[in-house]
Write a protein that holds these residues in place. Sequence first.
Motif, PDB file in Angstrom:
ATOM      1  N   TRP A  68       0.854  -1.194   0.000  1.00  0.00           N
ATOM      2  CA  TRP A  68       0.000   0.000   0.000  1.00  0.00           C
ATOM      3  C   TRP A  68       0.884   1.236   0.000  1.00  0.00           C
ATOM      4  N   ILE A  69       0.609   2.165  -0.927  1.00  0.00           N
ATOM      5  CA  ILE A  69       1.386   3.401  -1.063  1.00  0.00           C
ATOM      6  C   ILE A  69       0.470   4.591  -0.821  1.00  0.00           C
ATOM      7  N   VAL A  70       0.945   5.580  -0.080  1.00  0.00           N
ATOM      8  CA  VAL A  70       0.227   6.860   0.002  1.00  0.00           C
ATOM      9  C   VAL A  70       1.228   8.011  -0.109  1.00  0.00           C
ATOM     10  N   SER A  71       0.759   9.106  -0.656  1.00  0.00           N
ATOM     11  CA  SER A  71       1.574  10.322  -0.725  1.00  0.00           C
ATOM     12  C   SER A  71       0.662  11.526  -0.867  1.00  0.00           C
ATOM     13  N   ASP A  72       1.209  12.685  -0.576  1.00  0.00           N
ATOM     14  CA  ASP A  72       0.487  13.945  -0.768  1.00  0.00           C
ATOM     15  C   ASP A  72       0.545  14.274  -2.255  1.00  0.00           C
ATOM     16  N   ASN A  73      -0.582  14.213  -2.923  1.00  0.00           N
ATOM     17  CA  ASN A  73      -0.619  14.417  -4.375  1.00  0.00           C
ATOM     18  C   ASN A  73      -0.289  15.842  -4.793  1.00  0.00           C
ATOM     19  N   LEU A  74      -0.416  16.796  -3.870  1.00  0.00           N
ATOM     20  CA  LEU A  74      -0.097  18.183  -4.199  1.00  0.00           C
ATOM     21  C   LEU A  74       1.379  18.495  -3.970  1.00  0.00           C
ATOM     22  N   ARG A  75       2.032  17.719  -3.125  1.00  0.00           N
ATOM     23  CA  ARG A  75       3.447  17.935  -2.842  1.00  0.00           C
ATOM     24  C   ARG A  75       4.291  17.014  -3.727  1.00  0.00           C
ATOM     25  N   LYS A  76       4.640  15.817  -3.251  1.00  0.00           N
ATOM     26  CA  LYS A  76       5.477  14.955  -4.077  1.00  0.00           C
ATOM     27  C   LYS A  76       4.786  14.588  -5.382  1.00  0.00           C
ATOM     28  N   GLY A  77       3.470  14.502  -5.374  1.00  0.00           N
ATOM     29  CA  GLY A  77       2.738  14.176  -6.592  1.00  0.00           C
ATOM     30  C   GLY A  77       2.671  15.300  -7.597  1.00  0.00           C
ATOM     31  N   ALA A  78       3.131  16.491  -7.219  1.00  0.00           N
ATOM     32  CA  ALA A  78       3.018  17.638  -8.136  1.00  0.00           C
ATOM     33  C   ALA A  78       4.099  18.680  -7.863  1.00  0.00           C
ATOM     34  N   ALA A  79       3.810  19.632  -6.955  1.00  0.00           N
ATOM     35  CA  ALA A  79       4.666  20.809  -6.786  1.00  0.00           C
ATOM     36  C   ALA A  79       6.069  20.457  -6.323  1.00  0.00           C
ATOM     37  N   LEU A  80       6.182  19.594  -5.333  1.00  0.00           N
ATOM     38  CA  LEU A  80       7.503  19.267  -4.801  1.00  0.00           C
ATOM     39  C   LEU A  80       8.371  18.594  -5.856  1.00  0.00           C
ATOM     40  N   ASN A  81       7.802  17.665  -6.613  1.00  0.00           N
ATOM     41  CA  ASN A  81       8.597  16.986  -7.641  1.00  0.00           C
ATOM     42  C   ASN A  81       9.144  17.988  -8.645  1.00  0.00           C
ATOM     43  N   ALA A  82       8.318  18.959  -9.040  1.00  0.00           N
ATOM     44  CA  ALA A  82       8.763  19.973  -9.998  1.00  0.00           C
ATOM     45  C   ALA A  82       9.886  20.833  -9.422  1.00  0.00           C
ATOM     46  N   ILE A  83       9.751  21.220  -8.154  1.00  0.00           N
ATOM     47  CA  ILE A  83      10.777  22.056  -7.527  1.00  0.00           C
ATOM     48  C   ILE A  83      12.056  21.258  -7.306  1.00  0.00           C
ATOM     49  N   GLN A  84      11.937  19.974  -7.007  1.00  0.00           N
ATOM     50  CA  GLN A  84      13.124  19.124  -6.888  1.00  0.00           C
ATOM     51  C   GLN A  84      13.862  19.032  -8.231  1.00  0.00           C
ATOM     52  N   ILE A  85      13.110  19.040  -9.325  1.00  0.00           N
ATOM     53  CA  ILE A  85      13.739  19.051 -10.649  1.00  0.00           C
ATOM     54  C   ILE A  85      14.544  20.332 -10.840  1.00  0.00           C
ATOM     55  N   ILE A  86      13.956  21.473 -10.472  1.00  0.00           N
ATOM     56  CA  ILE A  86      14.685  22.740 -10.566  1.00  0.00           C
ATOM     57  C   ILE A  86      15.943  22.687  -9.703  1.00  0.00           C
ATOM     58  N   ASN A  87      15.809  22.169  -8.494  1.00  0.00           N
ATOM     59  CA  ASN A  87      16.949  22.090  -7.585  1.00  0.00           C
ATOM     60  C   ASN A  87      18.060  21.219  -8.169  1.00  0.00           C
ATOM     61  N   PHE A  88      17.689  20.097  -8.751  1.00  0.00           N
ATOM     62  CA  PHE A  88      18.694  19.206  -9.334  1.00  0.00           C
ATOM     63  C   PHE A  88      19.375  19.872 -10.522  1.00  0.00           C
ATOM     64  N   CYS A  89      18.593  20.596 -11.327  1.00  0.00           N
ATOM     65  CA  CYS A  89      19.170  21.291 -12.484  1.00  0.00           C
ATOM     66  C   CYS A  89      20.076  22.439 -12.056  1.00  0.00           C
ATOM     67  N   ALA A  90      19.855  22.957 -10.860  1.00  0.00           N
ATOM     68  CA  ALA A  90      20.768  23.966 -10.319  1.00  0.00           C
ATOM     69  C   ALA A  90      22.062  23.300  -9.842  1.00  0.00           C
ATOM     70  N   LEU A  91      21.934  22.156  -9.192  1.00  0.00           N
ATOM     71  CA  LEU A  91      23.104  21.461  -8.653  1.00  0.00           C
ATOM     72  C   LEU A  91      23.994  20.873  -9.739  1.00  0.00           C
ATOM     73  N   ASN A  92      23.385  20.369 -10.817  1.00  0.00           N
ATOM     74  CA  ASN A  92      24.193  19.689 -11.846  1.00  0.00           C
ATOM     75  C   ASN A  92      24.714  20.623 -12.942  1.00  0.00           C
ATOM     76  N   GLY A  93      24.427  21.909 -12.813  1.00  0.00           N
ATOM     77  CA  GLY A  93      24.952  22.890 -13.760  1.00  0.00           C
ATOM     78  C   GLY A  93      24.085  23.147 -14.977  1.00  0.00           C
ATOM     79  N   THR A  94      22.938  22.460 -15.086  1.00  0.00           N
ATOM     80  CA  THR A  94      22.091  22.622 -16.265  1.00  0.00           C
ATOM     81  C   THR A  94      21.550  24.046 -16.384  1.00  0.00           C
TER      82      THR A  94
END
Length: 358
Positions: free
Chosen positions: A325-351
């Motif tokens: 059984w899996i649960v998560s906050d669909n507005l955070r990791k399911g949406a906004a947080l995942n997008a912001i983590q992408i931005i953060n990773f692109c900042a860290l890796n030089g993209t």
Amino acid sequence: MLELTIGIVGATGVVGQTAFDILADDFSGFKVKKLKMYASRSSAGKVFNFRNSKVTIEEINLESLQECDAILFATDAAISQEYIPKLAEKGILCIDKSSAFRSHSAVPLVVPEVNADQLAYEKIAKFPVIASPNCCTIPLVMVLKALDEKFSLIRAIVSTYQSVSGAGKPAVEVLTEETKNFFVNQDLTCGKSDIFPKSIAFNVMPYVAGLLENGDTDEESKIISETRKILANPKLLLAATSVRVPTFVGHGESVTLEFKNKVTAAQVKETLSQFSGISVIDEKSKFEEDDYELFVTPREAHGKDDVFVSRVRKTEVFENGIALWIVSDNLRKGAALNAIQIINFCALNGTILSLKRK
């Protein structure tokens, strides 16, 4: 640390507002130098307090968007399709939460814990657009990635239990009003609303988005195709049934898996507990602030960043079968947080820096 101008398109919706809240936190790869928020004409002029400054909502316009270093699109596919190609031509990183570019062959579909290698500058330099997956796909692929690497996944059967916030702020309002109507008028008429084909209050419906010719709903089709794309396994055997339930925030997923290798419930728990972003809950779990006991519900996941896995057990339906059984906050990791983590990773890796120099 990079100082970035970040834009949120769809800033007054449930995902946009969640992104607004998350961006007030600190990140390892970037600092928000300036926040720009965009919405429809009816919302333009509204003022929000962000940290120690005030941000005024702007009507969506290309000239202002071009001032951003990275933009989160938390709106419908039509707006993404109108603005993102023009911004990508200017080298501006766009993270799209809609379905507009998820199946596009030149656009990576990314969950950073799973396939962050797709965020390398060389992969997105020509068209700097990253699609963020469906809110049920994200937690699912995190679990599948971890287990596939160790036990070789053969097939997955998934049933999702999706809160109304996945359909946006108007859907939350519909559930609120229908619930009030029941307690005031004792009315449980299963009538149609502007959002749902039948009443959602005190009800469940196996219908999330429209029906396709093969009998799947659009939501089920997204989960299947997106999971295959992210895991780079186009032949993965996967069945999905999506159910809308009368909860406000948080999605649940009942998952049955078959593996090529022998596997025990204890091995699954150990493997998942070592995967970034996943918390395994059972009778041995210890958390400083929360006591989840034997399982986690969507209400408990509300406001949390982790993907929670509980009810892990062997199943005899397959020789090497596991149910969980899996649960998560669909507005955070399911949406906004995942997008912001992408931005953060692109900042860290030089993209992002490479895009700015382009």
